[in-house]
Structures are given as C-alpha cells and as structure tokens.
Design a protein around this motif. Structure first.
Motif, PDB file in Angstrom:
ATOM      1  N   ARG A 103       6.567   7.603   2.598  1.00  0.00           N
ATOM      2  CA  ARG A 103       5.546   6.741   2.035  1.00  0.00           C
ATOM      3  C   ARG A 103       6.084   6.049   0.786  1.00  0.00           C
ATOM      4  O   ARG A 103       6.754   6.655  -0.036  1.00  0.00           O
ATOM      5  CB  ARG A 103       4.298   7.557   1.713  1.00  0.00           C
ATOM      6  CG  ARG A 103       3.673   8.100   2.997  1.00  0.00           C
ATOM      7  CD  ARG A 103       2.248   8.489   2.807  1.00  0.00           C
ATOM      8  NE  ARG A 103       2.149   9.793   2.174  1.00  0.00           N
ATOM      9  CZ  ARG A 103       1.016  10.257   1.645  1.00  0.00           C
ATOM     10  NH1 ARG A 103      -0.073   9.519   1.686  1.00  0.00           N
ATOM     11  NH2 ARG A 103       0.983  11.437   1.099  1.00  0.00           N
ATOM     12  N   HIS A 121       0.860  -1.173   0.000  1.00  0.00           N
ATOM     13  CA  HIS A 121       0.000   0.000   0.000  1.00  0.00           C
ATOM     14  C   HIS A 121       0.904   1.232   0.000  1.00  0.00           C
ATOM     15  O   HIS A 121       1.605   1.482   0.976  1.00  0.00           O
ATOM     16  CB  HIS A 121      -0.907  -0.019   1.230  1.00  0.00           C
ATOM     17  CG  HIS A 121      -2.002   1.008   1.178  1.00  0.00           C
ATOM     18  ND1 HIS A 121      -1.750   2.342   1.038  1.00  0.00           N
ATOM     19  CD2 HIS A 121      -3.347   0.880   1.227  1.00  0.00           C
ATOM     20  CE1 HIS A 121      -2.896   3.003   1.017  1.00  0.00           C
ATOM     21  NE2 HIS A 121      -3.882   2.137   1.120  1.00  0.00           N
ATOM     22  N   ALA A 173       6.219  -2.919   9.904  1.00  0.00           N
ATOM     23  CA  ALA A 173       5.723  -3.113  11.274  1.00  0.00           C
ATOM     24  C   ALA A 173       4.382  -3.849  11.266  1.00  0.00           C
ATOM     25  O   ALA A 173       4.134  -4.713  12.110  1.00  0.00           O
ATOM     26  CB  ALA A 173       5.596  -1.763  11.978  1.00  0.00           C
ATOM     27  N   CYS A 174       3.512  -3.518  10.305  1.00  0.00           N
ATOM     28  CA  CYS A 174       2.221  -4.224  10.196  1.00  0.00           C
ATOM     29  C   CYS A 174       2.458  -5.716   9.966  1.00  0.00           C
ATOM     30  O   CYS A 174       1.792  -6.565  10.573  1.00  0.00           O
ATOM     31  CB  CYS A 174       1.397  -3.673   9.035  1.00  0.00           C
ATOM     32  SG  CYS A 174       0.752  -2.016   9.292  1.00  0.00           S
ATOM     33  N   LEU A 175       3.415  -6.017   9.087  1.00  0.00           N
ATOM     34  CA  LEU A 175       3.712  -7.423   8.807  1.00  0.00           C
ATOM     35  C   LEU A 175       4.292  -8.105  10.045  1.00  0.00           C
ATOM     36  O   LEU A 175       3.924  -9.229  10.385  1.00  0.00           O
ATOM     37  CB  LEU A 175       4.717  -7.531   7.657  1.00  0.00           C
ATOM     38  CG  LEU A 175       4.181  -7.189   6.274  1.00  0.00           C
ATOM     39  CD1 LEU A 175       5.304  -7.249   5.248  1.00  0.00           C
ATOM     40  CD2 LEU A 175       3.079  -8.160   5.892  1.00  0.00           C
ATOM     41  N   TYR A 220       8.531   1.900   7.043  1.00  0.00           N
ATOM     42  CA  TYR A 220       8.592   1.363   8.408  1.00  0.00           C
ATOM     43  C   TYR A 220       7.248   0.773   8.812  1.00  0.00           C
ATOM     44  O   TYR A 220       7.171  -0.355   9.327  1.00  0.00           O
ATOM     45  CB  TYR A 220       9.012   2.459   9.398  1.00  0.00           C
ATOM     46  CG  TYR A 220       9.040   1.946  10.829  1.00  0.00           C
ATOM     47  CD1 TYR A 220      10.203   1.370  11.345  1.00  0.00           C
ATOM     48  CD2 TYR A 220       7.908   1.998  11.632  1.00  0.00           C
ATOM     49  CE1 TYR A 220      10.235   0.859  12.630  1.00  0.00           C
ATOM     50  CE2 TYR A 220       7.926   1.486  12.921  1.00  0.00           C
ATOM     51  CZ  TYR A 220       9.094   0.929  13.418  1.00  0.00           C
ATOM     52  OH  TYR A 220       9.112   0.417  14.680  1.00  0.00           O
ATOM     53  N   ASN A 221       6.170   1.523   8.577  1.00  0.00           N
ATOM     54  CA  ASN A 221       4.848   1.043   8.996  1.00  0.00           C
ATOM     55  C   ASN A 221       4.427  -0.216   8.246  1.00  0.00           C
ATOM     56  O   ASN A 221       3.792  -1.108   8.812  1.00  0.00           O
ATOM     57  CB  ASN A 221       3.798   2.143   8.803  1.00  0.00           C
ATOM     58  CG  ASN A 221       3.893   3.209   9.877  1.00  0.00           C
ATOM     59  OD1 ASN A 221       4.438   2.958  10.956  1.00  0.00           O
ATOM     60  ND2 ASN A 221       3.388   4.392   9.594  1.00  0.00           N
ATOM     61  N   HIS A 222       4.793  -0.265   6.966  1.00  0.00           N
ATOM     62  CA  HIS A 222       4.476  -1.464   6.182  1.00  0.00           C
ATOM     63  C   HIS A 222       5.104  -2.696   6.840  1.00  0.00           C
ATOM     64  O   HIS A 222       4.440  -3.712   7.055  1.00  0.00           O
ATOM     65  CB  HIS A 222       5.004  -1.290   4.755  1.00  0.00           C
ATOM     66  CG  HIS A 222       4.974  -2.540   3.933  1.00  0.00           C
ATOM     67  ND1 HIS A 222       3.803  -3.137   3.541  1.00  0.00           N
ATOM     68  CD2 HIS A 222       5.979  -3.323   3.449  1.00  0.00           C
ATOM     69  CE1 HIS A 222       4.081  -4.233   2.848  1.00  0.00           C
ATOM     70  NE2 HIS A 222       5.391  -4.366   2.785  1.00  0.00           N
ATOM     71  N   GLY A 279       0.483   4.259   0.399  1.00  0.00           N
ATOM     72  CA  GLY A 279       0.225   5.348   1.336  1.00  0.00           C
ATOM     73  C   GLY A 279       0.871   5.132   2.698  1.00  0.00           C
ATOM     74  O   GLY A 279       0.852   6.010   3.557  1.00  0.00           O
ATOM     75  N   ARG A 280       1.413   3.955   2.904  1.00  0.00           N
ATOM     76  CA  ARG A 280       2.017   3.637   4.190  1.00  0.00           C
ATOM     77  C   ARG A 280       3.525   3.842   4.087  1.00  0.00           C
ATOM     78  O   ARG A 280       4.112   3.612   3.039  1.00  0.00           O
ATOM     79  CB  ARG A 280       1.695   2.180   4.504  1.00  0.00           C
ATOM     80  CG  ARG A 280       1.459   1.892   5.948  1.00  0.00           C
ATOM     81  CD  ARG A 280       0.901   0.480   6.121  1.00  0.00           C
ATOM     82  NE  ARG A 280      -0.541   0.472   6.214  1.00  0.00           N
ATOM     83  CZ  ARG A 280      -1.347  -0.306   5.499  1.00  0.00           C
ATOM     84  NH1 ARG A 280      -0.846  -1.152   4.626  1.00  0.00           N
ATOM     85  NH2 ARG A 280      -2.645  -0.227   5.648  1.00  0.00           N
TER      86      ARG A 280
END
Lengths: 353, 282
Positions: free
Chosen positions: A124, A85, A95-97, A91-93, A87-88
């Motif tokens: 992003r 995605h 971290a979600c995983l 790092y957040n991508h 828009g993420r």
C-alpha cells in the motif's frame, strides 16, 4: 505541443496567472521556472483541465484537455506525489488508472518495471517514501505512453541516483519526439535538463526562449583573473576604464566585467605581469533567473544588505540540493543513458518515512 | 531492466486503444469498480453493515419478544418492524458513510486530481460512482435484510408471535430496506461531492437523517408536519416498515410515495453535486 493563449486565473482580486501566452514545443525539454507562488502549479493544473481558466485558454495538440478522447494516451502528468489514495497498492492504483482509459493491464507491469517499483508493487502506497511516491507518479504519467508529459517538481525527494535517472528519462522522452514540460525551482537541475525555458513571475510570462539565450541575455559574462601582481594589474585595468571587482575570498583574484579575456591577458603580458589564472566565467541559470525575477518574487526572505543573486550565486545555497550536483550554469550535459538509465532500487538509500 | 528508460518507443505506438478511439463510460465503470474494491474501508463498512445489522436485530428482538407478545395478546396495535431494527440503525449509518467515503476519500488524499487527469469528463465519474454504489449496497442490503428478518424472528417464534413472508408488507419491507439503503448511500455520495470533506458530510448527513427530521415534530401546524414528512430519513424510511400503510400513517407518506419523494431528493442533490463538481477547481 502545448499552447496557452491569454491564459488567466483570478482568485478574487489576485491574478495567479495573468494573460500568459506560450508554446511548449515537441521534441524538447522545456523548463518552467518561477519563484514560489508565481503561478507554475496553477498553470499546470489549467493545462490538465483541473482548474478552470478565468479567461483565455490552453490546448494540448490543439484540443482542450477535457475533450481529449483518451487523455492518458496523449498526456501524462506528475502533479504531486501525494495525489494517491494511500490505502491502495501501487499496482492497483495504476490498474485503476489504466482501466479508465482502456489501457491493457500488462502495461501496468511494464511501467512498474520502468520506474523500479517491482518489489513494492503489492504494498500500500501510504508507507512509501517521498521518492517512491515520485516514482509511482512517474509510472502513472508513463502509463499511456503519451506524446506530452508534464512534471511538476519531479526530482523532489529523490536520491542522487533517482535525480540522474529522472534527468535522463526526460531527455530521452524529448529525444523520442515527445513534448516534455517540467516545472522546478532547482535552477541547476533545470540548467542540466532543459533545452528551452519559460519563466513566470507574479503570474506573467517573463521569458520564453532557449536556455542558452536566456542565460546569455540575463546574466553578464565576466573574466576572472588571478595574479601575484594583482594590485598593479587592477590599476592598469582601471586606467583602461574596465570595471573590476575583488572576489570575497581575496587570494589575489578579481572579476573583470564587459571585456574579453584576450584583452586582459594581453594587458598583463605587455606589462610583464604574471597571471596564475585567466578564465571566462559563464553565468549561471541562477544568476539569470534572479536578475530577471528579482522584482517578482512573491515573498522575499528579507535578508538585509544581501542581493538575491549573491545568495544563489554560491553553490549549495538557495537550492535544496547538494553543491556537487552541478555548479548550475554550464552547458547542458549530454545524456548518458547507457550508464545511468537505471533507477536505483527504491529501498536502497531512501529513508522510509 | 533496459538501459533506456522508456521501453515503448515513439508516442502513440504503445499499448492502449489507437488514438482515434475514445475512453468511454464502460472504461469509467470498470475503473471505478476497481477503485471501490481495492480499498479496505469498503470491505469493512459492508461487513459492519451486514454483521452490525444482523446482531442488533437479534438483540432487539431478544429483548423485546416478551413485551411484543404481550401487546399482541392484549390486542394493542403493533408492527413487526423490530425484526429489521438493526438495519434501521447500523445499516443506515454504514450505507451512508460508504457513500460519503467513496468520494471524500479522493479529496482528502488528493487522489481526485489523478482521477480527473485520467478522466476529465467529470459527470461520467459521478454517475459511475452512483450506479456502482447503488448496486453494491442494494445487493448487500438485500442479503442483510433477509438475514435480519429470519434472525430477528427466532426470538419471536419462540413466543409464537413470529412473522413470515406472508405478513402484510413483509416482502415490501425487505426489498424496500435494500432500496432505501442504496438510496441512502447515493445520498451520502451526493453530499460528499458537495462538501468534499469526510467528517463534514457524515455529520451533516446523519444529523439530517436522525435528528433534524424528528425535530420538525416540534414545529406546530401544517408546516412542521409537512417538513417532518419530506425529510429524507422520514420519507425514505417508510418503505422499510411492515404493514400495508407503513408506520405513522397519519403523520408520514405511504411507503412508495415516501420512497419516491426520497429518490427525488437524492437525484436533486446528486444533480447539484454534479454541477458543482463540473464547475469547481479540483
């Protein structure tokens, strides 16, 4: 270890993967080669439980993917750099995983460091270049420190430094005892990276062997000889019944098939002919691959009067990487992690898209 | 940076739970919660839900306060529904769109393949998304409903026809609005899973709620009447209206009956979505 037994995927009448049986062993880099549309990506998606086999099955370390208790701890995959995605942030991508598999967040920082994305970790990912996207995908694959890694076309979009880094990364992962399965259409890259090769054409497994054997069995070794007396030498060789072929750029060199270089040298010496060059020409992976899959290419380019082997036999043509990247054929070079283990800075040398 | 590309040594010695553990539903919830939080569209959709609903509620009551007061004075039956009118327009659309986007954005970006590689137990992902959406939209929806109620009442109080929480069905309408919006977002999620396409799911869903539901009034007889009643917007919206019986008591379900019908519809759609999600290739 990845094991496919009778693995089949049918789309309507078309068999994308046709009863494939193969084993990808731990501790080696296994190349997965095939023309476009041969079934490489479909096979990889079935290994990862994304696509359902129409028949047969495939397991990772003896288990179907969907029943792996902590999937990222066992299998890491780089499927497609765009499977993110945009828009993420990077790092957040990651971290979600990580959270979905209970992996502590400090590991996210570690893999960001490993792939050299520190400077853009908080940006992003929609603005990433293709190469940065590949690095992010590789970071995701390494997140769970898995024993099995799948890479689908990993060097796409990488700069030369990045290509070298990925090559060494895959070799070092295999050297640590992991299973590494890499698909690529870059023959020369595979020749440098993979120890074993699985070849797929029209959905069928055409070969499952070592790289060396595959090249040896599917391409002929020949001798190149250059001499100022080439006309005379050719007559003598023809008299012996040897098959010779003049090279296109005729500077007095011919190729001699199915004969040892010693015999050619002896023949010239016995007749007092000077030689300027006498060399054994190793077959390339391209040649081996083309001779094997010539009949299974899904979409022919249709160049009249040209054999596929001829197109790919020339460096720089038929593979979308520069000729200097390797002449596609020599024995695999040993890894040099000390010199080249560092990825290039992502913002140097890669065009932003 | 180290010279060796992988710092963690042999497989299985790195971070994370020891092999033998299992990534569970709590991990999926925490991952999905972070996914919802870390895209801007979530934030802006919720801002639109709140601000849009509040502003529209205020504007409508400003415009309608006079005639509302007049109708009451003439003894005409009328309800105080206008104070929540903003929620009925902007709020519904925003909640629904948020639900659709929660999954369709993963399909349009290809992120779904990464998600499913990390967590191949697909139904857990669907359930986690549904729970999180319902909770988020319920909380924001409840705050918005209270704000709409007090804001929308300002023009009415000026005409001495304001309503307070003791008005019949007022608290039910406020909590019901939050519940209805939460249900609507899950309805959007289910359609997103079914259609895997943002524009398609938004178009079809909004048509179902706002247009097709009312078209059924054109079909004469009991079939048309019944179809009108059970359409998700008509059934679920009953719980958001003031008064003991809800709006159009002769044509529509009683408030909680309607909401129960709506919930059943949402759950059925979600189950169909789950079955297809499980079976389809990603």
């Amino acid at each position: 270890m990845i094991q496919a037994v009778g693995l089949t995927k049918r789309y309507g009448d078309k068999l994308a993967v046709d009863h494939a049986d193969f084993v990808v062993e731990a501790g080696t880099v296994t190349g997965f080669l095939g023309p476009n549309g041969a079934g490489k990506s479909t096979t990889m998606r079935m290994i990862l439980g994304l696509d359902h086999p129409s028949d047969g099955g495939v397991t990772v370390d003896g288990k179907p993917y969907r029943s792996l208790p902590v999937p990222l701890r066992e299998v890491g995959a780089l499927l497609d750099a765009k499977s993110v995605h945009g828009g993420r942030t990077a790092y957040n991508h990651l971290a979600c995983l990580a959270k979905s598999n209970g992996i502590p967040l400090r590991r996210v920082d570690e893999v960001i460091g490993l792939v050299g994305l520190e400077q853009v970790a908080k940006k992003r990912s929609k603005n990433f270049s293709l190469g940065m996207g590949q690095r992010l995908g590789i970071a995701a694959a390494l997140l769970g420190d898995p024993g099995t890694l799948l890479f689908d076309e990993p060097v796409n979009g990488l700069d030369p430094e990045g290509i070298l880094w990925v090559r060494n990364l895959m070799k070092s992962l295999a050297a640590q005892g992991r299973t590494v399965f890499v698909s690529s259409h870059l023959m020369s890259e595979m020749a440098l990276t993979a120890d074993r090769v699985i070849v797929i054409g029209r959905g069928q497994i055409k070969a499952d062997t070592t790289m060396r054997e595959f090249i040896g069995q599917n391409a002929t070794t020949h001798v190149r000889v250059r001499s100022p007396h080439i006309g005379k030498l050719r007559e003598l060789m023809a008299g012996k019944g040897w098959r010779t072929e003049a090279l296109p750029d005729d500077d007095g060199a011919v190729e001699v098939f199915d004969v040892a270089s010693e015999a050619v040298g002896d023949l010239a010496g016995q007749n007092g002919l000077w030689l300027h060059e006498l060399a054994v020409v190793q077959p390339s992976l391209e040649e081996a691959f083309m001779s094997m899959t010539a009949d299974s290419v899904e979409y022919h380019a249709g160049v009249p009067g040209m054999e596929p082997g001829q197109i790919l036999g020339q460096p720089g043509l038929g593979s979308d990487q520069p000729a200097w990247q390797g002449q596609g054929g020599g024995p695999a070079q040993p890894a040099q992690p000390g010199q080249s283990g560092q990825p290039g800075r992502p913002d140097s040398g890669e065009a932003r898209r | 940076m180290t010279a060796t590309p992988v710092a963690a040594g042999r497989p299985g010695t790195g971070p994370g739970p020891a092999i033998g553990g299992r990534a569970g539903f709590a991990d999926v919830i925490s991952s999905e919660w972070m996914k919802i939080r870390t895209v801007r569209s979530t934030f802006w959709t919720l801002v639109a839900l709140f601000a849009g609903s509040a502003v529209i509620s205020l504007l409508i009551t400003l415009a309608a306060a006079n005639s509302y007061a007049k109708d009451l004075a003439e003894g005409k039956p009328d309800s105080a529904d206008i104070v929540l009118a903003g929620l009925a327009f902007v709020g519904q659309i925003a909640a629904y769109v948020l639900g659709v986007m929660t999954i369709s954005a993963e399909y349009s970006t290809g992120g779904i393949r990464t998600t499913l590689t990390a967590m191949p137990r697909r139904v857990e992902i669907l359930v986690a998304k549904a729970i999180l959406l319902a909770v988020i939209v319920f909380v924001i929806g409840l705050v918005t409903a209270f704000v709409c109620f007090y804001l929308g009442n300002i023009p009415l109080h000026a005409k001495h026809v304001g309503v307070n929480l003791s008005y019949p069905g007022a608290t039910r309408a406020i909590f019901g609005s939050a519940l209805y919006l939460a249900g609507l977002s899950v309805f959007g999620l289910a359609l997103g899973f079914l259609l895997r396409h943002t524009a398609g799911a938004i178009t079809i869903g909004l048509a179902l709620i706002f247009i097709i539901g009312n078209l059924f009034t054109l079909i004469p007889g009991s079939v048309g009447h019944w179809l009108y009643k059970v359409m998700p917007g008509n059934a679920g919206g009953q719980v958001t209206s003031f008064g003991e019986t809800g709006r159009n008591p002769d044509k529509a379900f009683a408030p909680w009956t309607g909401f129960t019908v709506f919930l059943i519809e949402v759950v059925v759609l979600l189950i169909v979505g789950a079955i297809l999600f499980e079976r389809r290739d990603a």
